[in-house]
Write a protein that holds these residues in place. Structure first.
Motif: not given
Length: 253
Positions: A55-69
């Motif tokens: 999950x922490x890797x997904x959250x890194x993309x989230x913190x780049x402003x990404x919302x679709x996973x």
């Protein structure tokens, strides 16, 4: 270690992975824009696929402003969704057995799109469970089409795509037909007919259902061929390893 425990670890625990994810998603975005500009097509939605990644890797993309996973396994997406921000738009992109549909829909109440509906039986089960759960709005679903004819791939035959699309629109009020999805053959450069076939499926379905083609999405393109898919008109691409790195495959269900 649980997903919840991993999510609570300090950011410094995996700095290399975080930098890699940040750079990966920026590079993919740049390539998307370049492919769209070359072809004159609109840039598609990017679904970042975190299959087998923590999950922490997904959250890194989230913190780049990404919302679709996107995720491929029911257990994995349920675990991640439980600890992830609620404004994530989750896409389920793996083969879904009918008996796992309830676990998926209960475990991911903010599931946005299920991209792999390939039977009327699965559509009916999803429709019934959505009704029982009282979802605020219909669940977006895509018809998965086996455009390559490979036995190893799931999906309806192209000739049956419109039949299943019509069943969803006419018999499943708790579902919304979002479009069509396919997995192209590895050697896209010599097999572009996979993407052409999906476009034909959309055209035929739109004609029969009295819809504008633009109302139906084309989910095609992954790490190895997403630029080619964009040039063919894809509106939704699914990119995993190019963002998150090579995968390790545990025994997930």
């Amino acid at each position: 270690m649980s997903v919840q425990a991993r999510a609570q670890e300090p950011a410094a625990a995996a700095p290399a992975a975080q930098v890699s994810v940040a750079e990966g998603i920026k590079d993919v975005r740049r390539r998307i824009e370049a492919a769209a500009e070359r072809s004159g097509n609109k840039a598609p939605r990017l679904v970042a696929v975190g299959k087998t990644k923590p999950l922490e890797m997904v959250l890194e993309a989230y913190h780049q402003g990404h919302r679709y996973f996107g995720e491929n396994y029911v257990q994995e997406i349920v675990e991640k969704a439980a600890s992830a921000p609620e404004d994530i738009h989750w896409h389920f992109i793996g083969h879904l057995q009918s008996n796992k549909a309830k676990a998926l829909l209960q475990g991911v109440p903010n599931l946005s799109v299920l991209e792999t509906v390939d039977t009327a039986k699965l559509a009916d089960r999803l429709n019934r469970i959505c009704g029982e759960l009282g979802r605020d709005k219909p669940l977006g679903v895509m018809v998965q089409v086996n455009t390559s004819g490979e036995e190893s791939k799931h999906g309806v035959e192209p000739a049956e795509a419109t039949v299943l699309a019509a069943h969803i629109t006419e018999k499943c009020p708790n579902l919304k037909l979002a479009g069509f999805m396919t997995i192209g053959m590895p050697d896209y450069t010599s097999k572009p007919e996979n993407f052409v076939c999906l476009k034909d499926c959309r055209r035929r379905a739109a004609e029969q259902l009295g819809m504008d083609e633009a109302e139906l999405e084309l989910s095609m393109g992954m790490s190895g061929d997403f630029e080619a898919a964009i040039e063919m008109g894809s509106t939704n691409i699914r990119v995993g390893s190019t963002i998150f790195g090579a995968r390790v495959y545990p025994n997930k269900k």
